[in-house]
Design an enzyme around this catalytic site. Structure first.
Site, PDB file in Angstrom:
ATOM      1  N   TYR A  57       0.851  -1.196   0.000  1.00  0.00           N
ATOM      2  CA  TYR A  57       0.000   0.000   0.000  1.00  0.00           C
ATOM      3  C   TYR A  57       0.887   1.245   0.000  1.00  0.00           C
ATOM      4  CZ  TYR A  57      -3.178   3.622   1.670  1.00  0.00           C
ATOM      5  OH  TYR A  57      -3.895   4.786   1.804  1.00  0.00           O
ATOM      6  N   LYS A 115       1.179   4.227  -2.962  1.00  0.00           N
ATOM      7  CA  LYS A 115       0.980   5.656  -2.731  1.00  0.00           C
ATOM      8  C   LYS A 115       2.234   6.459  -3.094  1.00  0.00           C
ATOM      9  CE  LYS A 115      -3.292   5.721  -1.497  1.00  0.00           C
ATOM     10  NZ  LYS A 115      -4.288   6.360  -2.396  1.00  0.00           N
TER      11      LYS A 115
END
Length: 254
Positions: free
Chosen positions: A172, A176
């Site tokens: 994750y 990002k």
């Protein structure tokens, strides 16, 4: 094509969680908007619209559903074609939709398909949507792109020990970081559009399960940073990854 005077805003992943809160904040702004609630599932999108219509405070604001799935190029193209046909332009794009991990898998699953699943939505879908929307955005007198990100994607912060989820959040965080890099690039190469990467902080939604629900802050409070970008309150930090919480605000290093 209808004649629309209020800014047209597309919010992805807006049928629930933070995306819904962002739509709610705009629906209660003193400024009128044409709000497009982006949702993968039309039924859930319609349900969200019904709730928003019952609580909106600006009678000039309109709210409707638009189907969009960031994992599908066809869905992205179709959604933007509908916006072009119905409104002729897009004033504000809020790229909020995202996933923390591969659906149905543990968060620390690290197989290639699992990495690909999260990158399809958080990176490839986000990038494709923004870049495909450029022609519509450039028809706006004041085009703005607001990408919802996380400080877990700040390489500077990670390098200095900011790994709140440990190895569990690695992919994750990486997704990002990738989209943050694109925001930085767009800010330099697409001078006709204003860009922000906004970090809402930990929010009380189902995004991270029980942990975020119990530890996060009020969703509409977190969502208000997006409204501030749209309504000219964050002009001094255009092109940056920003945060706003507890009466304080600032910029995160990429």
């Amino acid at each position: 094509m209808a004649t629309v005077t209020s800014p047209v805003i597309l919010i992805t992943g807006a049928n629930q969680g933070l995306g819904f809160a962002i739509a709610e904040v705009f629906s209660q702004s003193k400024h009128p908007y044409t709000i497009l609630v982006g949702a993968r599932d039309q039924t859930r999108g319609n349900e969200a619209v019904s709730k928003l219509l019952s609580t909106k405070t600006n009678e000039k604001t309109t709210i409707s559903t638009i189907g969009i799935d960031l994992a599908s190029s066809e869905s992205i193209t179709s959604a933007l074609e509908k916006i072009a046909t119905n409104y002729g332009r897009l004033d504000i794009l809020v790229n909020n939709a995202g996933i923390f991990g591969a659906p149905g898998k543990t968060w620390n699953s690290t197989t290639r398909p699992d990495w690909r699943t999260i990158f399809e939505v958080n990176v490839f879908g986000a990038i494709e949507l923004v870049e495909t929307a450029f022609p519509l955005l450039l028809k706006s007198p004041s085009p703005r792109v607001i990408v919802v990100t996380s400080n877990m994607g700040s390489i500077s912060k990670v390098a200095n020990g900011h790994v709140p989820c440990g190895p569990v959040g690695a992919y994750y965080s990486s997704s990002k970081a990738a989209v943050n890099a694109m925001v930085a690039n767009w800010s330099q190469t697409q001078k006709g559009i204003k860009f922000w990467a906004t970090c809402p902080g930990l929010v009380a939604t189902q995004f991270g399960g029980d942990f975020t629900m119990h530890q996060g802050r009020e969703p509409t409070e977190a969502a208000d940073i997006v409204r501030k970008c749209a309504e000219g309150e964050k002009e001094d930090v255009v092109g940056h990854m920003i945060w706003d919480q507890d009466g304080k605000s600032g910029v995160y290093e990429w």
